[in-house]
Design an enzyme around this catalytic site. Sequence first.
Site, PDB file in Angstrom:
ATOM      1  N   LYS A  71      -8.522 -18.959  25.463  1.00  0.00           N
ATOM      2  CA  LYS A  71      -8.882 -19.001  23.950  1.00  0.00           C
ATOM      3  C   LYS A  71      -9.649 -18.196  23.087  1.00  0.00           C
ATOM      4  CE  LYS A  71      -9.806 -22.905  21.177  1.00  0.00           C
ATOM      5  NZ  LYS A  71      -9.768 -24.698  20.278  1.00  0.00           N
ATOM      6  N   TYR A 128     -12.374 -21.072  27.013  1.00  0.00           N
ATOM      7  CA  TYR A 128     -12.497 -20.475  25.517  1.00  0.00           C
ATOM      8  C   TYR A 128     -14.018 -19.878  25.470  1.00  0.00           C
ATOM      9  CZ  TYR A 128     -12.916 -23.534  20.658  1.00  0.00           C
ATOM     10  OH  TYR A 128     -13.738 -23.108  20.495  1.00  0.00           O
TER      11      TYR A 128
END
Length: 308
Positions: free
Chosen positions: A163, A134
Amino acid sequence: MSARFGRVLTAMVTPFDAEGGLDLDAARDVARWLEAHGNDGLVVAGTTGEAPVLSDDEKLSLWAAVTEAVSIPVIAGAGTNDTAHSVHLTVEASRLGVAGILAVGPYYNRPSQAGLEGHFRAVAAATDLPVMIYDIPIRTGRKISTATLLRLAREVPNLLALKDAAGNPGETAALISSAPDGFEVYSGDDGMTLPLLAAGAVGVVGVATHWTGPDHQEMFELWDKGDLIGTRLVNSRMLPSFAYETGDDAPNPIPTKALLRVLGLPVGQARLPMGPAPAGLEDRAREVLADLERWREAFPDRPDRLPA
């Protein structure tokens, strides 16, 4: 387009009771509701899930409860800014039947690229599950460079997804063009999903997807068909939802929790330091939902037309 965890994933809120305690029954209900309303997967105990104010025991209980409640993939937000702690949580989460691990870039301590790479390698080595990195530099204070991401994607077999909330579609396009087959990029910012689709992203890990799951599914289907006008206008339908989901007076996840309460899901308030919802936020949530429904009802089979 096939995606390992599905195309529409929600970074799920964590429900609390009136005393601020973790409400596992409500968590199960929210997870089932999301599965029934257009979601292919869930990220549990991420930033939207108020991970910084959850104890380890609460995270483990939450991952177990949600995994048992739904049939869609559950990704455990096991990353912290402490590598050893992240490894510990990853090991524990992997025993609970989750489908993957979300590993956020270490926040506040702002490590070097070498430190970031070592951190993600350690997390990935702690599990056989697929790991989703992420990248959200606005929160972490450090962008994970494209060179670092590519090296990890090429050399670590289970680092399989990103992400992306870095806000730079051009750089994301460069990453995707050089990434190995099987490495998937998800939009981590609702407002950037359409441009990231154009760059080659496979889906979204969203916040507004708590209530726009069917709209996102429609947008992706139109994209796959090559209907660019329809795709753009379905995205336009959701722009008020994207604008609503966070702000200075009501940062994420406060607005989402207010909207879910309007929908009849008892998720409670956010814990401090986020604090309670400001006055009028639930009224604003009703307006957002009414506007979205107006779009849906006006032209149910014609997303290429604007409502009056």
